[in-house]
Design an enzyme around this catalytic site. Structure first.
Site, PDB file in Angstrom:
ATOM      1  N   ARG A  52      32.114  31.167  46.897  1.00 15.51           N
ATOM      2  CA  ARG A  52      33.470  30.880  46.395  1.00 15.51           C
ATOM      3  C   ARG A  52      34.391  30.358  47.513  1.00 15.51           C
ATOM      4  NH1 ARG A  52      30.924  32.119  42.442  1.00 15.51           N
ATOM      5  NH2 ARG A  52      31.700  33.178  40.585  1.00 15.51           N
ATOM      6  N   SER A  97      36.643  35.900  36.677  1.00 18.41           N
ATOM      7  CA  SER A  97      36.608  36.991  37.664  1.00 18.41           C
ATOM      8  C   SER A  97      37.914  36.991  38.436  1.00 18.41           C
ATOM      9  CB  SER A  97      35.476  36.780  38.668  1.00 18.41           C
ATOM     10  OG  SER A  97      34.239  36.738  38.026  1.00 18.41           O
ATOM     11  N   GLU A 130      39.864  36.536  43.751  1.00 18.12           N
ATOM     12  CA  GLU A 130      39.356  35.169  43.650  1.00 18.12           C
ATOM     13  C   GLU A 130      40.472  34.272  43.135  1.00 18.12           C
ATOM     14  OE1 GLU A 130      35.449  34.509  41.535  1.00 18.12           O
ATOM     15  OE2 GLU A 130      36.581  32.854  40.656  1.00 18.12           O
TER      16      GLU A 130
HETATM   17  N1  EPU Z   1      28.703  45.737  36.249  1.00 17.77           N
HETATM   18  C1  EPU Z   1      29.198  47.019  36.051  1.00 17.77           C
HETATM   19  N2  EPU Z   1      29.980  47.242  34.965  1.00 17.77           N
HETATM   20  C2  EPU Z   1      30.258  46.263  34.063  1.00 17.77           C
HETATM   21  C3  EPU Z   1      29.768  44.963  34.267  1.00 17.77           C
HETATM   22  C4  EPU Z   1      28.988  44.730  35.370  1.00 17.77           C
HETATM   23  O1  EPU Z   1      28.944  47.930  36.847  1.00 17.77           O
HETATM   24  O2  EPU Z   1      30.970  46.563  33.100  1.00 17.77           O
HETATM   25  C5  EPU Z   1      27.836  45.495  37.430  1.00 17.77           C
HETATM   26  C6  EPU Z   1      26.381  45.632  37.053  1.00 17.77           C
HETATM   27  O3  EPU Z   1      25.707  46.256  38.111  1.00 17.77           O
HETATM   28  C7  EPU Z   1      25.924  44.195  36.914  1.00 17.77           C
HETATM   29  C8  EPU Z   1      26.744  43.553  38.004  1.00 17.77           C
HETATM   30  O4  EPU Z   1      28.021  44.182  37.902  1.00 17.77           O
HETATM   31  O5  EPU Z   1      24.563  44.047  37.132  1.00 17.77           O
HETATM   32  C9  EPU Z   1      26.870  42.041  37.915  1.00 17.77           C
HETATM   33  O6  EPU Z   1      27.497  41.690  36.694  1.00 17.77           O
HETATM   34  P1  EPU Z   1      27.439  40.182  36.144  1.00 17.77           P
HETATM   35  O7  EPU Z   1      26.046  39.703  36.118  1.00 17.77           O
HETATM   36  O8  EPU Z   1      28.227  40.172  34.880  1.00 17.77           O
HETATM   37  O9  EPU Z   1      28.116  39.299  37.262  1.00 17.77           O
HETATM   38  P2  EPU Z   1      29.328  39.531  38.248  1.00 17.77           P
HETATM   39  O10 EPU Z   1      28.828  39.821  39.615  1.00 17.77           O
HETATM   40  O11 EPU Z   1      30.212  40.543  37.684  1.00 17.77           O
HETATM   41  C10 EPU Z   1      29.455  37.008  38.943  1.00 17.77           C
HETATM   42  C11 EPU Z   1      30.510  35.914  39.016  1.00 17.77           C
HETATM   43  C12 EPU Z   1      30.830  35.374  37.632  1.00 17.77           C
HETATM   44  C13 EPU Z   1      29.549  34.848  37.011  1.00 17.77           C
HETATM   45  C14 EPU Z   1      28.538  36.003  36.962  1.00 17.77           C
HETATM   46  C15 EPU Z   1      27.204  35.589  36.409  1.00 17.77           C
HETATM   47  C16 EPU Z   1      31.850  36.460  40.959  1.00 17.77           C
HETATM   48  C17 EPU Z   1      33.167  36.894  41.451  1.00 17.77           C
HETATM   49  N3  EPU Z   1      31.711  36.419  39.636  1.00 17.77           N
HETATM   50  O12 EPU Z   1      30.042  38.098  38.236  1.00 17.77           O
HETATM   51  O13 EPU Z   1      31.736  34.301  37.778  1.00 17.77           O
HETATM   52  O14 EPU Z   1      29.769  34.338  35.722  1.00 17.77           O
HETATM   53  O15 EPU Z   1      28.306  36.504  38.294  1.00 17.77           O
HETATM   54  O16 EPU Z   1      26.517  34.878  37.382  1.00 17.77           O
HETATM   55  O17 EPU Z   1      30.973  36.151  41.762  1.00 17.77           O
HETATM   56  C18 EPU Z   1      34.046  33.701  37.763  1.00 17.77           C
HETATM   57  O18 EPU Z   1      33.918  33.415  38.956  1.00 17.77           O
HETATM   58  O19 EPU Z   1      35.138  33.567  37.161  1.00 17.77           O
HETATM   59  C19 EPU Z   1      32.906  34.259  37.047  1.00 17.77           C
HETATM   60  C20 EPU Z   1      33.002  34.687  35.799  1.00 17.77           C
END
Ligand code: EPU
Length: 331
Positions: free
Chosen positions: A162, A232, A327
């Site tokens: 990012r 995010s 972000e």
């Molecule tokens: N998780 C929790 N609780 C929840 C949801 C998630 O503990 O309610 C934990 C879980 O361990 C899960 C982990 O968070 O495995 C990762 O969750 P997710 O795959 O939904 O991805 P993220 O890390 O939360 C990132 C990006 C998103 C992107 C997703 C999918 C960032 C800041 N965000 O989110 O990007 O869509 O991966 O690849 O890196 C954005 O930048 O606006 C965005 C949505």
């Protein structure tokens, strides 16, 4: 080119802040951009894409500029790859839809991310194990300092999670006018993230990957057309191996992804552990399905959102001694 005065920015930010800009201009060519810059030399300026990663904290007493340069054309082709130059104002998801239809691989994991191509290249948008930089060959920009066009190779953009030159040393200096992507004609799938493999076969085509990603995103993330948000709100923090091992001793189930010698920890998990899921401050709410996202339930003020975000950052720090960075950009 259109220039409007004293205009509501409500349609120009996905957080749905009803603030005003002194001027709002939309330009359709580099010539128009140059003309605009000359006309408003001494005015405070803000360049936005779709406004999907920013929070307006008040009226903007200056010029808000939005690119309407939306063309895309193939510039080179080999047996394996196609190079496509895309102007910065095209919606990233429109591009992805088109190249998926053309059976070109590379961008499909980024399907359904709101925003324009230029803004995506500024902040190196990413999802499902891929980042936009993975397909970028070159970025063309307008240099506000020299008032000339300038080109950057991917390496010169200093891309990171990012992050890029355009958010750091080049901030407020370069306006991205076009991006050259290199896409593959032969299957190149990236299905290692999460449970993507459960839904997709190794011989899936880009359109099938795209549709699957769209379904997953719709389940997890709010539709910006229905509920204001900026995706995010926070970045996932990256901590040292020492720090991570200490945390792991205390929190056996802490999720993590190795990044070189360090570990990325999902901020969603940290925020959920602190009990924030579904909590509100005024009209701002921590999204129940994904606590990394703050939503505007309808009448949130920017103070509600900032206050909620600050309380989250403080409580995560107090509990884990980890600082989560936002972000979303405050204007
Ligand atoms: N998780 C929790 N609780 C929840 C949801 C998630 O503990 O309610 C934990 C879980 O361990 C899960 C982990 O968070 O495995 C990762 O969750 P997710 O795959 O939904 O991805 P993220 O890390 O939360 C990132 C990006 C998103 C992107 C997703 C999918 C960032 C800041 N965000 O989110 O990007 O869509 O991966 O690849 O890196 C954005 O930048 O606006 C965005 C949505």
């Amino acid at each position: 080119m259109t220039i409007q005065e004293n205009i509501s920015l409500l349609p120009y930010n996905t957080f749905r802040m009803d603030v005003k800009a002194r001027y709002l201009a939309q330009y359709e060519s580099i010539d128009e951009l140059r003309e605009l810059l000359n006309k408003f030399q001494d005015t405070r300026r803000l360049f936005i894409g779709e406004g999907s990663n920013l929070l307006f904290t008040g009226d903007f007493d200056g010029l808000v500029c939005q690119s309407k340069m939306c063309r895309a054309a193939a510039t080179k082709e080999t047996e394996e790859d196609v190079w496509i130059e895309v102007q910065g104002g095209l919606k990233l998801d429109l591009l992805i839809e088109q190249v998926a239809d053309m059976q070109l691989y590379g961008l499909e994991n980024l399907s359904y991310i709101p925003g324009q191509v230029g803004a995506g290249a500024v902040q190196n948008v990413g999802a499902y194990g891929r980042e936009i930089k993975d397909c970028i060959e070159q970025v063309n920009a307008w240099d506000l300092q020299t008032m000339q066009s300038v080109s950057f190779t991917r390496e010169e953009c200093h891309y990171a999670y990012r992050d890029s030159l355009f958010k750091r040393e080049g901030k407020n200096r370069y306006i991205i006018t076009s991006v050259v992507f290199r896409l593959s004609k032969t299957p190149q799938l990236h299905l290692d993230y999460g449970n993507l493999k459960e839904y997709l076969q190794q011989d899936a085509n880009p359109q099938q990957v795209r549709q699957t990603i769209i379904q997953i995103r719709k389940k997890k993330l709010p539709e910006v057309s229905e509920l204001g948000s900026a995706g995010s709100f926070f970045k996932n923090p990256i901590v040292s191996a020492d720090k991570f091992n200490n945390l792991k001793e205390k929190y056996k189930d802490i999720p993590s992804y190795p990044v070189g010698d360090n570990y990325k920890i999902p901020a969603a998990w940290l925020i959920e552990q602190c009990g924030w899921k579904g909590k509100t401050v005024g009209g701002a709410k921590v999204y129940d399905r994904q606590p990394l996202v703050i939503v505007n339930t309808g009448n949130a003020t920017s103070s509600d959102i900032c206050s909620l975000a600050k309380q989250i950052v403080d409580s995560v720090y107090n509990r884990f001694q980890i600082t989560i960075d936002k972000e979303v950009e405050y204007v």
